[in-house]
Every structure is written in C-alpha cells, then in structure tokens.
Scaffold this active site. Structure first.
Site, mmCIF file in Angstrom:
data_model
loop_
_atom_site.group_PDB
_atom_site.id
_atom_site.type_symbol
_atom_site.label_atom_id
_atom_site.label_comp_id
_atom_site.label_asym_id
_atom_site.label_seq_id
_atom_site.Cartn_x
_atom_site.Cartn_y
_atom_site.Cartn_z
ATOM 1 C CG ASP A 88 -4.188 -54.032 9.233
ATOM 2 O OD1 ASP A 88 -4.636 -53.121 9.950
ATOM 3 O OD2 ASP A 88 -3.033 -54.488 9.369
ATOM 4 C CG ASP A 470 32.860 -67.744 -5.328
ATOM 5 O OD1 ASP A 470 33.251 -68.911 -5.534
ATOM 6 O OD2 ASP A 470 31.671 -67.422 -5.300
ATOM 7 N N GLY A 496 39.797 -67.722 -3.884
ATOM 8 C CA GLY A 496 40.191 -68.745 -2.915
ATOM 9 C C GLY A 496 39.102 -69.775 -2.735
ATOM 10 C CG ASP A 497 38.347 -74.475 -2.090
ATOM 11 O OD1 ASP A 497 37.443 -74.430 -1.232
ATOM 12 O OD2 ASP A 497 38.565 -75.475 -2.803
ATOM 13 C CG PHE A 498 34.153 -71.612 1.108
ATOM 14 C CD1 PHE A 498 33.870 -72.963 1.082
ATOM 15 C CD2 PHE A 498 33.258 -70.729 0.503
ATOM 16 C CE1 PHE A 498 32.733 -73.441 0.457
ATOM 17 C CE2 PHE A 498 32.113 -71.198 -0.129
ATOM 18 C CZ PHE A 498 31.856 -72.562 -0.160
HETATM 19 O O1 LIG Z 1 0.075 -43.195 2.660
HETATM 20 C C1 LIG Z 1 -0.795 -43.570 3.470
HETATM 21 N N1 LIG Z 1 -0.638 -44.695 4.208
HETATM 22 C C2 LIG Z 1 -1.573 -45.115 5.079
HETATM 23 C C3 LIG Z 1 -2.737 -44.390 5.272
HETATM 24 C C4 LIG Z 1 -3.803 -44.808 6.243
HETATM 25 O O2 LIG Z 1 -3.236 -45.532 7.295
HETATM 26 C C5 LIG Z 1 -4.249 -46.292 7.946
HETATM 27 C C6 LIG Z 1 -3.690 -47.675 8.206
HETATM 28 O O3 LIG Z 1 -4.236 -48.172 9.385
HETATM 29 P P1 LIG Z 1 -5.236 -49.404 9.417
HETATM 30 O O4 LIG Z 1 -5.058 -50.271 8.253
HETATM 31 O O5 LIG Z 1 -5.081 -50.048 10.742
HETATM 32 O O6 LIG Z 1 -6.655 -48.741 9.282
HETATM 33 P P2 LIG Z 1 -7.413 -47.735 10.245
HETATM 34 O O7 LIG Z 1 -7.234 -46.345 9.775
HETATM 35 O O8 LIG Z 1 -7.060 -48.002 11.672
HETATM 36 O O9 LIG Z 1 -8.909 -48.121 9.980
HETATM 37 P P3 LIG Z 1 -9.645 -49.512 10.289
HETATM 38 O O10 LIG Z 1 -10.899 -49.147 11.012
HETATM 39 O O11 LIG Z 1 -9.902 -50.113 8.961
HETATM 40 O O12 LIG Z 1 -8.744 -50.373 11.133
HETATM 41 C C7 LIG Z 1 -5.426 -46.336 6.967
HETATM 42 O O13 LIG Z 1 -6.453 -45.504 7.445
HETATM 43 C C8 LIG Z 1 -4.852 -45.760 5.682
HETATM 44 O O14 LIG Z 1 -5.815 -45.102 4.915
HETATM 45 C C9 LIG Z 1 -2.924 -43.210 4.523
HETATM 46 O O15 LIG Z 1 -3.933 -42.510 4.632
HETATM 47 N N2 LIG Z 1 -1.952 -42.840 3.625
#
Ligand SMILES: O=c1[nH]cc([C@@H]2O[C@H](COP(=O)(O)OP(=O)(O)OP(=O)(O)O)[C@@H](O)[C@H]2O)c(=O)[nH]1
Length: 611
Positions: A88, A470, A496-498
C-alpha cells in the site's frame, strides 16, 4: 534470467501478488519473479487516527490486503498459495495522509498541497507465508515499509489542471505518477524511486535475504564474538546460494526473526527422535553488544572518519589512519565495524561513506547529526553510567549531582547548541508543517537556540515574522550557525530569560523541547507567563517526545530513561501536555506527530482572561 539469487528462491513456489496495481506487477515481473495476480477486495478504510505513524497505517493496509487474498484463496480450494504479497502506497505532508484522489477536485486539493514542497511517500509491504494443513490455514506475516522524499517544483494553477485533465492522477497515491507525466512536477527525489511508483524492490529483496538466507551459524557466531551486528546485503544471499544448497525458507526467517541462525546440529534423544535446540538468542546478543556499536559510531564521528571519507573517499585504511592521525590497525578495525554497522561501504578501492553517513555523520551539512552524536558521546554516555543509582534511588540520585547546566562553560554550551541545532534542523520541517499555522503573522520561539526551527517556520509561512528568545549567552553564538549568505529578514534574535524577562509580543508562542527540561512547578510558572502574554485567539505550540503508549515502547525508551538520569525535569504523556495547556487557558488543543519521534501540541488561547 534471474539476477538476484534471492528471487530465485521463490521460483518453485506459488506466489500471489494481492494487488491490482499494474505498476507493482511490472516492477516484480521485471525483477524476474513469477507470480499470479489476485487483486485484493479489502476495503482501504482503516481509521488513520488509530495509527501512531503514517507508515504503520500503510503496513496494516498492505497486510489486510494480503490476508484477504490468502484466506479467500484458501476458502476456495482449501489450498492457499505459498506466498502472498500485499502493498500500500501513501503520500504524507504536514501530518496528512493522501491516498488516491476521489475526483478531480480532490486531485487538485492534493496537488496544490504538494506544490513547491517536499513530502514523504511510504509504501507498506506485507509478505505472507501460508501453510494449509488439515484444512487449517496458518499464516506468518513479515512486514516492512520504505520512505522516499519527493520535492515538487513551484507549479502554476494552469499546469496543475492540465495535469489533472490528463486523467493520470486518479489511480495514484497523492494524485501523481512519478514514472509518467507526473515526473514533470518533481524537482528531486531522495530515496528509492520504485518505492514512489508503488513497490520498494530493493528493500523487498533484502527482506527475502533475511527470510530465506539467514547467515550461517558459524558466521553468526563469528560476528557475535567480534561484536559486529549482521549486515543485510545481497552478497549474503549469493554466498549462501553458492555454498549452501539447503538455504531455503527457514522457519526462523519466516517467523520474522531475521538474522537468526538455523537450528544447529541435532542429536537423537532417547526415543530416537530429533530434538531441536532452543532458538539462538541473536536479538539478545545484539542487545548486549549494543553499547559497543554506539561507542564505535561515536568514536568514528569524533575522529572525523566520515568527514575524511566524504571529502576524499574511497580510501584504504592506511590512508584514513594517516588522515585521522591514528594507528593503522585500530583504524582498520574501526572501519570494518562501521561497515558492519551499515555506516561505511567497502570496495576494492577502499572504504567509502554510505549515503546515511555522508548525510548525517559528517560534521557539515543541513542534516548533520555530528553535534548530536558528540553530545551523546561526551555528555549522555557519562550521565547514563549512573543509571543503576537512578533506578535504585529514583531521580533524586540525579538531583544530588551538581546541576548539569549546558551554559556553564563556553565549550559545553557550544556543544549543546550544536547538538540541538542538528536535531532541530532534521525535524524542523515536520514540526513546521504538523499544523497549518498560516493564520499567525508573528511567532516567538522561546528557548529557540540557534533559530533552526524559527528559520523553517519563516520559510514555510511567508507572512510570518519569527523572534527567537533565548539566553544572552546563547544568542551571542547564533551567528556561527547561520547558513552561508543567509539574510535574517523575518527572523530576529532577542536575548532574555523566559522565567524573568518580559516575553516578546507574538500571536504564536513555541516551546520546542523545553518543557521536559523542567519540573512541574517550573513548567506551570513558564506556561502561566506564556498564557499572560498570549492574546485571545493566539496559539501555543509545544513540541516534545511524549511518553505515549501509542508509540512503540522502544521509541519512547530513551525518553523514559532520560527522565531518571536528569537532575530536574521529566518526560510527560500527551494527556499531561493537553491538560497543562488546558490548565493555562488554551483551548481546542490538538495533537499531531512530526515524524517518528516528535509530538506537536497546538492550543488556542481562550478569550476569558482567567486561565
Ligand atoms: O508516483 C506514483 N505514485 C503512486 C502510484 C500508484 O498509486 C497506487 C497507490 O494505491 P494503492 O497502494 O492503494 O494501490 P492500488 O493501485 O489501489 O492497488 P492495490 O490493489 O494493491 O490496492 C499504486 O497503484 C501505485 O502504483 C504510481 O503509479 N506512481
């Protein structure tokens, strides 16, 4: 062809990427990994406020994505894959987490927030090893995160809208794709580029090395005896791949105990069954040796090893020894330890700094922690030798010592200022952007030392005039900390001294890393002085490392111990800071985190005169 031997370890496994992201698919297949793609159905709606850090949120989301796919696949045909990978990616700026924009307006809000500034991109990754037995699914989770800093240029409204109209932002964290048109918005990147795109491949490979090729037992023991912690390099994987046919998915690794030695020689017990020896206590040995690692780092800093290598590296040990005026044998050993600690790199041409060392351990530079290290070596090290008596007797043991006053001597004062300067510079931006402070036009940083935070506040808020207040003996030295060619336009230093002197007029008062230095009675005295000076609607910004159960115990550990060895002052919890501000007439108290270790508390002075 598979370049990384550790990717090869996965070739005979059923690997699933629990992601719909085309970028993640591409990064992993280009690395030679063979896998199926099963997008996760996990709804990304975890409560962000419930996480201590943005990356903890990203890691948990990645984990939930992968767990959902593993259990769904197991339920479907009672056979889960061997490995499920979830990820993520999020963008953070000023304490805010940005994900994929909901619509064009949302994309505009995100991009204008990022415009002209530096932000962090975090990708959380979860690698889940599944084992189905008798219809039961057993899962081991290994998780990590990577951070990359990205700076946007100053962009016009027209350009932002043109970019949004291209449609590119919509499925990207933070509303941009650095690998495509969005690359035009970006001025510079610090860290792993692929992490921004959606998958930190380098860190992933290192994790696989930990999981699949932990160091061999002999290596671990040798390393331990020489007090050098194991280093995670791909070379370990290569060595193991060549010399150890059995380098497989060790349970030890899968259980997340990285660096743990595989089970040792097994002897038959009386029933002819093989008995496993207890796990090798690697983490404990690392802990026992921890002080040696700190001292090696302190010594290398003191001898200016990182400065020499920054300017002239790579160098052989003999040349470094000559330059730092030390013995060749001692220098060689110190350099090797620094390599093992991940601070230096060793190649055929000699020793060179890692990026971390050049950035933070050389004595010059905006991110230098050299002064902070020196302070720990010369001051904290000595003070902490009293820990036993502090634990036995409580903080009064420290109170019995002559007061540690950093302003006692010029040298000690300067050393203290250098330490605070380095640390503050490193975190100033995160503090300055933890809240939107643009409603204030004047601020006073009480005990603001060299003005490192004040300067960042002035830079971040173009209407803001900042006064650093300070002690005279501190103010006398601040000019030596000003960056070259620096013009203090909206920045003033007032001596200064707070506790004694009138506080300069300001709409916003800042107390950064001040309150923990004082006992409760002094804190009340100071806060009531601030409260009296602050007009209704004005603000008080307190910056501290709070003792907080949300933060991992390890991160707040130094703060907890500091409180024991200091003669006065104590660390406090966020609840205590909130209550202190409330008691002194500040309302709407909000809390934000600035990076990993700092908490920022902002209160607004209520209109009633009595606090
Ligand atoms: O510069 C870039 N920054 C980010 C990305 C892309 O953004 C998404 C981030 O979303 P997430 O982590 O939630 O992933 P999803 O696409 O929703 O796929 P999941 O099924 O894994 O949840 C990610 O796709 C990055 O690649 C980019 O492309 N360039």
């Amino acid at each position: 062809m598979v370049l990384s031997p550790v990717i090869g370890k996965l070739l005979h496994k059923r690997v699933v990427l629990a992601s719909a992201s085309p970028r993640r698919r591409e990064i992993l297949s280009q690395a030679g990994l063979r896998f199926e793609v099963v997008p996760s159905r996990f709804k990304e709606k975890l409560d962000k406020a419930a996480f201590p850090t943005p990356y903890a949120y990203a890691i948990e989301t990645a984990k939930q994505k992968a767990l959902e796919v593993a259990s769904r696949m197991h339920q479907k045909d009672l056979r889960a894959p061997d490995v499920v990978i979830g990820a993520d990616t999020i963008v953070t700026i000023g304490g805010l987490i940005l994900e994929k924009p909901a619509d064009k307006q949302d994309a505009y809000r995100m991009l204008s927030r990022l415009n002209g500034k530096e932000h962090s991109v975090f990708t959380g990754v979860a690698i889940i090893h599944c084992c189905s037995e008798d219809g039961q699914l057993d899962m081991d989770v290994c998780e990590f995160h990577e951070e990359t800093m990205v700076k946007f240029s100053e962009l016009s409204e027209d350009l932002l809208w043109e970019y949004i109209d291209s449609g590119e932002p919509m499925d990207k964290a933070g509303g941009y794709g650095i690998q495509a048109l969005g690359g035009m918005l970006v001025e510079c990147v610090r860290g792993d580029f692929l992490n921004v795109v959606g998958f930190p491949l380098n860190h992933f490979c290192k994790k696989l090395v930990e999981l699949y090729c932990p160091p061999r037992r002999e290596d671990v023991q040798r390393v331990k005896h020489e007090s050098i912690p194991a280093v995670d390099t791909f070379e370990i994987a290569s060595d193991a791949a060549q010399g150890d046919e059995g380098c497989g998915p060790s349970r030890a690794g899968v259980d997340g105990h990285s660096g743990q030695a595989p089970a040792g020689p097994q002897g038959p017990d009386t029933n002819g069954l093989v008995e496993n020896p207890p796990p090798f206590p690697s983490d404990l040995l690392d802990l026992i040796d921890g002080f040696k690692a700190s001292k090696a780092l302190f010594t290398a800093c003191k001898l200016k090893v990182f400065d020499v290598l920054k300017e002239e590296g790579p160098l052989k040990a003999v040349d470094v020894a000559r330059k730092i005026n030390a013995s060749v044998c001692g220098t060689g050993r110190l350099l090797d330890v620094c390599v093992a600690l991940g601070l230096l790199e060793k190649t055929d041409t000699g020793y060179g700094n890692t990026r971390l060392a050049s950035r933070h351990l050389a004595s010059e530079g905006a991110c230098s922690l050299h002064g902070f290290v020196a302070y720990h070596d010369e001051h904290a090290w000595t003070v902490f030798t009293d820990l036993e008596s502090a634990v036995r007797q409580g903080p009064q043991a420290a109170a019995g010592r002559p007061e540690e006053d950093p302003s006692q001597s010029r040298d000690r004062r300067l050393r203290f200022m250098r330490a605070m300067h380095g640390l503050t510079q490193l975190t100033a931006r995160q503090v300055a952007t933890a809240f939107d402070l643009s409603r204030f036009t004047s601020a006073c940083d009480l005990g603001g030392c060299t003005g490192a935070l004040a300067r960042e506040l002035a830079r971040e808020y173009p209407r803001l005039k900042v006064t650093v207040f300070d002690l005279p003996e501190v103010i006398e030295h601040v000019s030596s900390f000003h960056p070259e060619g620096w013009q203090p336009e909206r920045l003033h230093f007032v001596p200064g001294d707070f506790f004694k002197d009138d506080l300069p007029d300001a709409q916003l008062y800042v107390l950064s890393r001040i309150l923990h230095d004082w006992a409760d009675d002094r804190v009340h005295e100071l806060l009531s002085r601030v409260s009296r000076s602050c007009k209704p609607g004005g603000g008080l910004l307190v910056v501290e490392t709070a003792l907080d159960e949300r933060r991992a115990a390890r991160a707040s550990l130094p703060a907890a111990l500091n409180a024991l060895v200091r003669a006065q002052g104590r660390e406090r919890s966020l609840a205590e800071y909130r209550s202190l501000l409330g008691q002194h007439g500040f309302r709407d108290v909000q809390v934000a985190q600035a990076g990993d270790r700092l908490d920022v508390v902002l209160g607004t002075r209520a209109s009633s005169s009595a606090p």
